[in-house]
Each structure stands twice: as structure tokens, then as C-alpha cells.
Design a protein around this motif. Structure first.
Motif, PDB file in Angstrom:
ATOM      1  N   ALA A  99      -6.325   2.738  -1.029  1.00 56.15           N
ATOM      2  CA  ALA A  99      -7.695   2.780  -0.501  1.00 56.15           C
ATOM      3  C   ALA A  99      -8.210   1.396  -0.108  1.00 56.15           C
ATOM      4  N   GLY A 100      -7.536   0.329  -0.589  1.00 54.49           N
ATOM      5  CA  GLY A 100      -7.908  -1.016  -0.141  1.00 54.49           C
ATOM      6  C   GLY A 100      -8.815  -1.784  -1.073  1.00 54.49           C
ATOM      7  N   LYS A 101      -8.781  -1.483  -2.375  1.00 52.79           N
ATOM      8  CA  LYS A 101      -9.634  -2.225  -3.315  1.00 52.79           C
ATOM      9  C   LYS A 101      -9.212  -3.701  -3.329  1.00 52.79           C
ATOM     10  N   PRO A 102     -10.196  -4.608  -3.273  1.00 52.00           N
ATOM     11  CA  PRO A 102      -9.838  -6.020  -3.090  1.00 52.00           C
ATOM     12  C   PRO A 102      -9.272  -6.732  -4.325  1.00 52.00           C
ATOM     13  N   ASP A 103      -9.236  -6.089  -5.482  1.00 51.45           N
ATOM     14  CA  ASP A 103      -8.797  -6.801  -6.694  1.00 51.45           C
ATOM     15  C   ASP A 103      -7.273  -6.965  -6.816  1.00 51.45           C
ATOM     16  N   TYR A 104      -6.541  -6.502  -5.815  1.00 51.43           N
ATOM     17  CA  TYR A 104      -5.082  -6.528  -5.940  1.00 51.43           C
ATOM     18  C   TYR A 104      -4.457  -7.366  -4.828  1.00 51.43           C
ATOM     19  N   GLU A 105      -3.281  -7.902  -5.153  1.00 48.43           N
ATOM     20  CA  GLU A 105      -2.560  -8.679  -4.159  1.00 48.43           C
ATOM     21  C   GLU A 105      -1.252  -7.965  -3.842  1.00 48.43           C
ATOM     22  N   VAL A 106      -1.095  -7.615  -2.566  1.00 48.06           N
ATOM     23  CA  VAL A 106       0.149  -6.963  -2.159  1.00 48.06           C
ATOM     24  C   VAL A 106       1.161  -8.057  -1.863  1.00 48.06           C
ATOM     25  N   LEU A 107       2.249  -8.074  -2.646  1.00 44.36           N
ATOM     26  CA  LEU A 107       3.237  -9.147  -2.515  1.00 44.36           C
ATOM     27  C   LEU A 107       4.286  -8.802  -1.471  1.00 44.36           C
ATOM     28  N   ASP A 108       4.555  -7.505  -1.340  1.00 41.50           N
ATOM     29  CA  ASP A 108       5.595  -7.090  -0.401  1.00 41.50           C
ATOM     30  C   ASP A 108       5.430  -5.597  -0.134  1.00 41.50           C
ATOM     31  N   GLY A 109       6.006  -5.158   0.977  1.00 43.34           N
ATOM     32  CA  GLY A 109       6.030  -3.731   1.274  1.00 43.34           C
ATOM     33  C   GLY A 109       4.997  -3.314   2.306  1.00 43.34           C
ATOM     34  N   GLU A 110       4.986  -2.008   2.583  1.00 43.75           N
ATOM     35  CA  GLU A 110       4.108  -1.463   3.621  1.00 43.75           C
ATOM     36  C   GLU A 110       3.506  -0.148   3.146  1.00 43.75           C
ATOM     37  N   ILE A 111       2.331   0.147   3.681  1.00 39.80           N
ATOM     38  CA  ILE A 111       1.753   1.491   3.540  1.00 39.80           C
ATOM     39  C   ILE A 111       1.454   1.981   4.949  1.00 39.80           C
ATOM     40  N   LEU A 112       2.142   3.035   5.367  1.00 36.38           N
ATOM     41  CA  LEU A 112       1.990   3.533   6.736  1.00 36.38           C
ATOM     42  C   LEU A 112       1.276   4.877   6.722  1.00 36.38           C
ATOM     43  N   LEU A 113       0.239   4.972   7.566  1.00 36.91           N
ATOM     44  CA  LEU A 113      -0.425   6.263   7.776  1.00 36.91           C
ATOM     45  C   LEU A 113      -0.092   6.697   9.193  1.00 36.91           C
ATOM     46  N   ASP A 114       0.626   7.789   9.309  1.00 38.64           N
ATOM     47  CA  ASP A 114       1.117   8.253  10.617  1.00 38.64           C
ATOM     48  C   ASP A 114       1.789   7.111  11.381  1.00 38.64           C
ATOM     49  N   GLY A 115       2.586   6.340  10.658  1.00 33.94           N
ATOM     50  CA  GLY A 115       3.379   5.284  11.287  1.00 33.94           C
ATOM     51  C   GLY A 115       2.656   3.957  11.450  1.00 33.94           C
ATOM     52  N   ARG A 116       1.349   3.889  11.132  1.00 33.00           N
ATOM     53  CA  ARG A 116       0.582   2.654  11.328  1.00 33.00           C
ATOM     54  C   ARG A 116       0.355   1.977   9.969  1.00 33.00           C
ATOM     55  N   ASN A 117       0.700   0.681   9.917  1.00 30.53           N
ATOM     56  CA  ASN A 117       0.507  -0.038   8.661  1.00 30.53           C
ATOM     57  C   ASN A 117      -0.989  -0.263   8.424  1.00 30.53           C
ATOM     58  N   ILE A 118      -1.481   0.202   7.273  1.00 35.19           N
ATOM     59  CA  ILE A 118      -2.929   0.102   7.027  1.00 35.19           C
ATOM     60  C   ILE A 118      -3.282  -1.051   6.081  1.00 35.19           C
ATOM     61  N   LEU A 119      -2.284  -1.834   5.673  1.00 38.99           N
ATOM     62  CA  LEU A 119      -2.547  -2.862   4.655  1.00 38.99           C
ATOM     63  C   LEU A 119      -3.534  -3.934   5.114  1.00 38.99           C
ATOM     64  N   ASP A 120      -3.625  -4.173   6.429  1.00 37.31           N
ATOM     65  CA  ASP A 120      -4.561  -5.193   6.904  1.00 37.31           C
ATOM     66  C   ASP A 120      -5.958  -4.633   7.174  1.00 37.31           C
ATOM     67  N   LEU A 121      -6.126  -3.339   6.962  1.00 40.74           N
ATOM     68  CA  LEU A 121      -7.428  -2.732   7.261  1.00 40.74           C
ATOM     69  C   LEU A 121      -8.390  -2.852   6.079  1.00 40.74           C
ATOM     70  N   GLU A 122      -9.667  -2.973   6.391  1.00 39.49           N
ATOM     71  CA  GLU A 122     -10.714  -2.951   5.369  1.00 39.49           C
ATOM     72  C   GLU A 122     -10.804  -1.526   4.809  1.00 39.49           C
ATOM     73  N   PRO A 123     -11.361  -1.376   3.602  1.00 36.85           N
ATOM     74  CA  PRO A 123     -11.468  -0.029   3.019  1.00 36.85           C
ATOM     75  C   PRO A 123     -12.153   0.978   3.941  1.00 36.85           C
ATOM     76  N   ASN A 124     -13.228   0.540   4.634  1.00 33.36           N
ATOM     77  CA  ASN A 124     -13.944   1.474   5.513  1.00 33.36           C
ATOM     78  C   ASN A 124     -13.098   1.871   6.721  1.00 33.36           C
ATOM     79  N   GLU A 125     -12.248   0.935   7.182  1.00 33.03           N
ATOM     80  CA  GLU A 125     -11.369   1.267   8.314  1.00 33.03           C
ATOM     81  C   GLU A 125     -10.270   2.241   7.869  1.00 33.03           C
ATOM     82  N   ARG A 126      -9.804   2.058   6.646  1.00 33.12           N
ATOM     83  CA  ARG A 126      -8.805   3.002   6.114  1.00 33.12           C
ATOM     84  C   ARG A 126      -9.429   4.389   5.970  1.00 33.12           C
ATOM     85  N   ALA A 127     -10.693   4.409   5.529  1.00 35.07           N
ATOM     86  CA  ALA A 127     -11.388   5.695   5.368  1.00 35.07           C
ATOM     87  C   ALA A 127     -11.484   6.395   6.718  1.00 35.07           C
ATOM     88  N   ALA A 128     -11.892   5.636   7.733  1.00 33.15           N
ATOM     89  CA  ALA A 128     -12.021   6.238   9.062  1.00 33.15           C
ATOM     90  C   ALA A 128     -10.662   6.658   9.615  1.00 33.15           C
TER      91      ALA A 128
END
Lengths: 250, 446
Positions: free
Chosen positions: A50-79
Motif C-alpha cells: 500500500a506504500g506506507k512510508p516507514d519501510y525501506e525497499v532494498l530490492d525487488g519489484e511489486i507489479l500491478l498489471d505489469g506496472r511497477n508501483i514501488l515509486d508511486l505515492e500511496p494515493n496513486e497506488r490506491a487510484a
């Protein structure tokens, strides 16, 4: 479809690593359950998606329908279609529930470049969804979650899920704090939203919830990764034997 | 052995002393008023302007903030009146009778004296002073708890004009009266003094506005030091709402005193948005039993603004109820000050007091000074206070963002809710809407 590939996550100050190369796919139309002992990283996984800011992603990807959402703000992920039903829905004093629901719905429509809802249309949709979840009008007038019982808060989460029509629904220990009746109402609410173009990730300690929301697949999580996957019978096996086998394996 | 230290007079203190000598003969009032001015100025001559070593001025050092004393504002000239006339339209609450003060002078031609609500009488303070109206003069500075106050003494020394509002006994005044304090864009000092006498059993609402005729962008350094004394009669109910939107170049001191008779009720809400340096002082005295007062307010500050709210609730008799709720939203390098003191005198049993001050810091450079105090000399009372200072809650922000609200909108919703908790106590919905509108406008400019 949600695909998580080789996800490594630490808490923000880097002091503790929580997810260790997690791989997971939730297909459209699928209900995937994640079970695991306390401290295995289940809630962290839901927050990181969901994009909570308290965590640091060290490696890897999260893809929604093929699009990496890791750089998105929580509200953009929601949309984009991610919805997290919180284990502990937050009380927001002074913000009326209806005001909040309308602001959330319209913010997502705006983000998607669509027209915002008229007030009558918003009311119609909200009341229809609320009626199904046995949420009365009085609750909708009150400040969001303030003074709500545990069951009311969880029903409010499902109401938001119904209104926002996400692609991927993450339910973080939605059964915690629910009595039998509330569990039934919440589960019926979730089941009504099951559809071929929507995936569910159901995080739970106990098999009980999975009697009501029957999963297609069950994943066992330990020490920050998925250690076993199987059908719904895996949940019954865990209920009988506990997590011991998987903890020693990890 | 004690050492007597004579403090050097500042430029402002020297100018004030010279000003007083030069102006006192021309200021309105009979000999009794003159004597009142002399004894008031003696406080300033002796103590000087208050500074940070004076305990209740610790966070607002007026002595160093007031680099000079501006010359007294004279009677408004034709140009100032024309500017005021043009400025009033957006400032007045629609449909309400208004009283207009310009640079501390009452302006009858801009006021609705012919359309006052039934049961309300108004006269200019200058007239009451000049005529030696004993009922008015006896009330000036009469509240014991406010005596010796620097700002009030300075006002009493130089008070020029203002309004005396008298509400008849048992009058139920439905429409609020709108008191508009306008400052022209002139480098002067104004000292308005007003008195509101609400007789027994009456109901009355006063809405005050502080604005500049040149709008918020006016850049001339102006000073104002106003006082408003309210006497609430037995069983009377008074509501007071204030909106302060003075320009940043203005230094604004305002003092409100309230005297509560038995069974009376008083509620006040103030929204402070303007002035570079402002201090509101509120003194409430419970003179009769079973009186209730609620003082509330919100200050929304940015850049280098400094706003101080200092109040004393003096429970002198038993069975009084007091509530205070103040909110500060501090952005930029702004400073908020809240000092609230609840005094419960030895015989004031069954006093019920509750005080809350909450501050929201929107920037690392903002400062909040919170000082709640209880001085309780009776043993059978319920009094409590709470003070908080913090940033916006990250968990609340994440929750709202996870539902699709962009960060700015999520912050906006939370700040509106924070301030709204105090605005909620304003009884009239159109007024609440107007105040919330000002909060929204402030947020849009962030």
C-alpha cells in the motif's frame, strides 16, 4: 494481477530486515490467503504494497498489471487499484465519514481522469453499499471510526472497498476483533465483491475466516518469505499442526 | 541589601511619555476620566513596557518588539473615510446591523444606528467620556483581576473613542450586532475602548472583525491597543465571535474583560489569522454563582507571525463552570503562545473547569509555547487541563492517502478537522460556515 518479485524490505532506519526475497502472485479472480506465525512479516507485506512510508525497499519489484508501483505515492497506488483493509482502522476525529468517503472516491476519480460524482449519485451509491453491510445512516454521519466498535470499523473498511472498486484487495487480519455475526457480515461483503477481474490477498492467523471466505490458494509465510503454497486444505493442516514445521525449515 | 535598578527607557517608552503629556488635555473626558488616565499611565511610567522578565509577558516581549511608539491616530480624514466606506462592504456580515470604528474612532455615518436590533442602544465612547457618564466611567477598568495589566493601562491612558452598547433587560436580540474595527493604512497608534452592558435576562451576540482598509497586503507599520469590557447581567446569555485579519505590518494588542453575574452564560470564539505580532488578553470574573463561560479560539499562523492568547478565569464564587479550547496551526517560522490560568478562590467550591490547548506544527521552524496553569484554593472542585504540541499524525495521513487522497488534500482535511473542533462551538451555522471558509482560504494559500 499482482506480482511480487524478490522483495527485500527493512524498517526505515535499516535496523531490522523483515521481508527476505518474497515472491508471490495474486491472479485476477483469485482469493489468495497468507497464513503465518506472529512476526513473519504479513502485516509489513500489506503495508509495503500500500506504500506506507516507514519501510525501506532494498530490492525487488511489486507489479500491478505489469506496472511497477514501488515509486508511486500511496494515493496513486490506491487510484491504480490497490486497497488495503486495515487490521486496525484509524479513528479520525472531526472528519465526518460521508465527507471522507466522498473525498476519497472523488480523489481517485480525478487521479484516473474521470468526472467526479454528483452528490446525489454519491449518496445513492453509498447508501446502497452501506445497506448491504448493515451500516446505518447514523454511523455515516459520525466522525470516521470514532467510537465505532471493532465490528463496525471492519464493516466500514469493506464499505470503502465496495465503493472504491479496487483491482487488488488486501485484507489484513480482517477477522481480528470480530464476533461470529460481524464475521459473517464482513465475509458476505467480501464474497459479494469477488469477480473475475479482481484479486484478493487475505492475511490471517486462523483458519476460521477461510471457512467464510474460501481461498483458491493458501501461502504459508515465515521469516519474510513464502515457504509453502497449496490449496485450501493447507489451511486445515496448519490449523491442526501449527506452524512448527515451517519455522524449523526457515 | 537590595539594589535598586533603574531601567533605561526605550525609544518607545520615551515617546509614549511625551505623547501622554502632549495629548492628555485633548483626549476626551471629564476630570474623573483624566484622573483615570493619569493613574493608568503611572503604571506604564513606573513599569515601562512589559518584557520577557515579566512572567505573563515572557513569551511576548513587547518592550523589544515595539521599536517605537507611533503617533496617535487623529480623527479620520475624508480620504480615510472614503477608503473605509469602500472596504466595509466585503467585511460586514450580510444582513446584520454594523457599528464601524476607524482607527479607534466611531464613525456614525458608516454605522447602522437607525437599524439597531430592538432592545439595543449604542453611544460613542468619546461622548460618554466627555459627558462624564458615571455608569460607563465606573465600569472602566473595574475588573479586579485585570488591574495592573500593562496593555489595559496603556489603553486607558490613550483611549480615544469606541462604542458603548447597552442591551435592555430581557431583550432577546436574535440578530447579532457586527462591530467592525478598521485600520487605515497609516503609521499611527489607535486605542479604542468599548463597553457592552447586557442587562439581566437578555440574549445578545456580538461579532467583531479586525481588518485594514487597505486589505491584508497593507505594509505600513500600524499599532493598535483596544479594550472591550463586557458585563453580563444575571441570567443573561452572550455570545462573542471575533475574526482578526489585520496586515502583517500591524502590531495588535486586544484585551477583553468579562464580568459574569449569577446564572449568566458567555461564549467566545476568535479566529486569528493576521497581524505580525498579536496578543489577545481575556480576563473573566465570576461575580455570581452558577455562571458558565466558554472561551475558544484558533490561530493560524505562517512566516514570522507571532500570536499570543493569554487568559485568566477568576472563579471568585462557588458553582462556576469554565471551558477553554484553543487551537494553534503553525507554519513557517511562526510562534504561538497560549497562557491560560484558572484561579479558584478559597470559597469557590464546586467550580468545574476544563482547559485544553492543542498546537499543530506544520514546519520544523515553528514554535509553540503552551502554559496552562491552575491556581486552586478550594478543595471541592473539578478542574483539569491538557496541552499538546505535535505534527500531523503520520498514521492518519497514510490512512487517508491509502484511500486515494493526495498528501496535500489529506493534510487539509486533518487541519480542517483540528480547527473545526473549536469552531463547532459557534452556535450559528452561517457563522460557522464563514469561519470554516476563512480556514479553507488560509489552507489554499499554504
Amino acid at each position: 494481477m499482482l506480482e511480487i518479485k524478490n522483495l527485500h524490505v527493512a524498517i526505515e532506519d535499516g535496523s531490522k530486515k523483515i521481508l527476505n526475497g518474497l515472491n508471490l502472485t495474486v491472479h485476477n479472480g483469485e482469493v489468495a490467503a497468507i497464513m503465518g506465525p506472529n512476526g513473519s512479516g504479513k502485516s509489513t507485506l500489506s503495508y509495503v504494497i500500500a506504500g506506507k512510508p516507514d519501510y525501506e525497499v532494498l530490492d525487488g519489484e511489486i507489479l500491478l498489471d505489469g506496472r511497477n508501483i514501488l515509486d508511486l505515492e500511496p494515493n496513486e497506488r490506491a487510484a491504480a487499484g490497490i486497497f488495503l483493509a486495515f487490521q486496525y482502522p484509524i479513528e479520525i476525529p472531526g472528519v465526518a465519514t460521508m465527507t471522507f468517503l466522498k473525498a476519497a472516491l472523488n480523489a481517485q476519480l480525478k487521479e484516473k481522469g474521470q468526472d467526479v460524482l454528483t452528490t446525489p449519485e454519491f449518496m445513492r451509491r453509498t447508501f446502497a453499499a452501506a445497506d448491504k453491510l448493515e451500516i446505518n445512516r447514523d454511523m455515516l454521519k459520525r466522525a470516521l471510526n470514532v467510537g465505532f466498535s471493532g465490528g463496525e470499523k471492519k464493516r466500514m473498511e469493506i464499505l470503502q472497498m465496495a465503493l472504491l472498486e479496487p483491482k487488488i484487495c488486501i485484507l489484513d487480519e480482517t477477522d481480528s476483533g470480530l464476533d461470529i455475526d460481524a464475521l459473517r457480515i464482513v465475509s458476505e461483503g467480501v464474497n459479494a465483491l469477488r469477480s473475475p477481474d479482481r484479486g484478493f490477498l487475505v492475511i490471517t492467523h486462523y483458519q476460521r475466516l477461510l471457512n467464510h471466505i474460501v481461498p483458491d490458494v493458501v501461502h504459508v509465510m515465515n521469516a519474510g518469505r513464502i515457504v509453502k503454497s497449496g490449496g485450501k486444505e493447507l489451511a486445515l493442516e496448519l490449523e491442526a499442526n501449527g506452524y512448527r514445521d515451517y519455522q524449523t525449515a526457515a | 541589601m537590595t539594589a535598586h535598578v533603574t531601567q533605561m527607557k526605550t525609544a518607545a517608552e520615551t515617546a509614549l511619555a511625551a505623547e501622554f503629556v502632549a495629548a492628555k488635555a485633548a483626549l476626551p473626558g471629564t476630570a474623573a476620566v483624566g484622573a483615570l488616565r493619569e493613574s493608568a499611565f503611572a503604571v506604564i511610567a513606573e513599569k515601562g513596557l512589559p518584557h520577557r522578565r515579566v512572567e505573563h509577558w515572557h513569551y511576548t516581549d513587547l518592550r523589544s518588539a515595539m521599536r517605537d511608539a507611533k503617533p496617535l491616530a487623529g480623527l479620520p480624514d475624508a480620504a480615510a473615510l472614503a477608503a473605509a466606506k469602500a472596504a466595509i462592504v466585503p467585511h460586514a456580515r450580510p444582513g446584520l446591523a454594523k457599528l464601524v470604528l476607524l482607527d479607534g474612532s466611531f464613525v456614525p455615518e458608516l454605522s447602522d444606528l437607525a437599524d439597531l436590533p430592538q432592545g439595543v442602544q449604542v453611544m460613542p465612547m468619546a461622548k460618554a467620556l466627555a459627558e462624564g457618564n458615571s455608569e460607563v466611567i465606573a465600569r472602566l477598568g473595574a475588573l479586579e483581576v485585570a488591574q495592573g495589566d500593562h496593555a489595559l493601562a496603556l489603553n486607558a491612558s490613550f483611549m480615544s473613542d469606541g462604542v458603548v452598547i447597552v442591551v435592555a433587560a430581557d431583550a432577546e436580540v436574535k440578530a447579532p450586532l457586527n462591530l467592525i474595527h478598521l485600520r487605515s493604512n497609516a503609521a499611527t497608534a489607535s486605542f479604542a475602548r468599548s463597553l457592552v452592558l447586557v442587562n439581566a435576562g437578555a440574549k445578545f451576540t456580538l461579532i467583531e472583525a479586525y481588518e485594514s482598509t487597505a486589505g491584508r497586503a497593507a505594509d505600513v507599520e500600524a499599532q493598535l491597543n483596544d479594550a472591550l469590557e463586557i458585563v453580563v447581567g444575571e441570567g443573561a446569555e452572550v455570545e462573542h465571535v471575533l475574526l482578526q485579519q489585520l496586515p502583517r505590518a500591524t502590531l495588535a494588542l486586544t484585551t477583553m474583560t468579562v464580568d459574569l453575574a449569577a446564572q449568566s452564560a458567555f461564549n467566545s470564539f476568535a479566529l486569528v489569522l493576521g497581524a505580525g505580532l498579536s496578543r489577545r488578553q481575556l480576563y473573566v470574573r465570576y461575580s455570581g454563582e452558577h455562571a458558565k463561560a466558554g472561551l475558544r479560539g484558533a490561530s493560524l499562523l505562517k512566516d514570522r507571525q507571532h500570536a499570543d492568547t493569554t487568559l485568566i478565569m477568576d472563579h471568585a464564587v462557588p458553582n462556576g463552570e469554565s471551558r477553554e479550547l484553543f487551537k494553534h496551526v503553525l507554519d513557517g517560522a511562526s510562534t504561538g503562545v497560549y497562557q491560560g490560568k484558572v484561579i479558584v478562590r478559597p470559597h469557590a467550591q464546586k467550580t468545574d473547569g476544563g482547559m485544553k490547548s492543542n498546537a499543530l506544527l506544520l514546519s520544523d521552524d515553528a514554535t509553540m509555547n503552551n502554559k496552562p496553569e491552575l491556581e486552586i484554593f478550594a478543595d471541592d472542585v473539578v478542574c483539569g487541563h491538557g496541552a499538546t504540541v505535535g505534527a500531523l499524525d503520520e498514521d492518519l495521513l497514510f490512512y487517508l492517502m491509502a484511500r486515494g487522497l493526495p498528501k496535500a488534500e489529506a493534510e487539509r482535511l486533518l487541519i480542517q478537522a483540528f480547527v473545526g473542533e473549536a469552531i463547532e462551538f459557534v452556535s450559528a451555522e452561517p457563522l460557522r460556515d464563514a469561519l470554516n471558509g476563512h480556514v479553507d482560504a488560509w489552507l489554499s494559500e499554504r
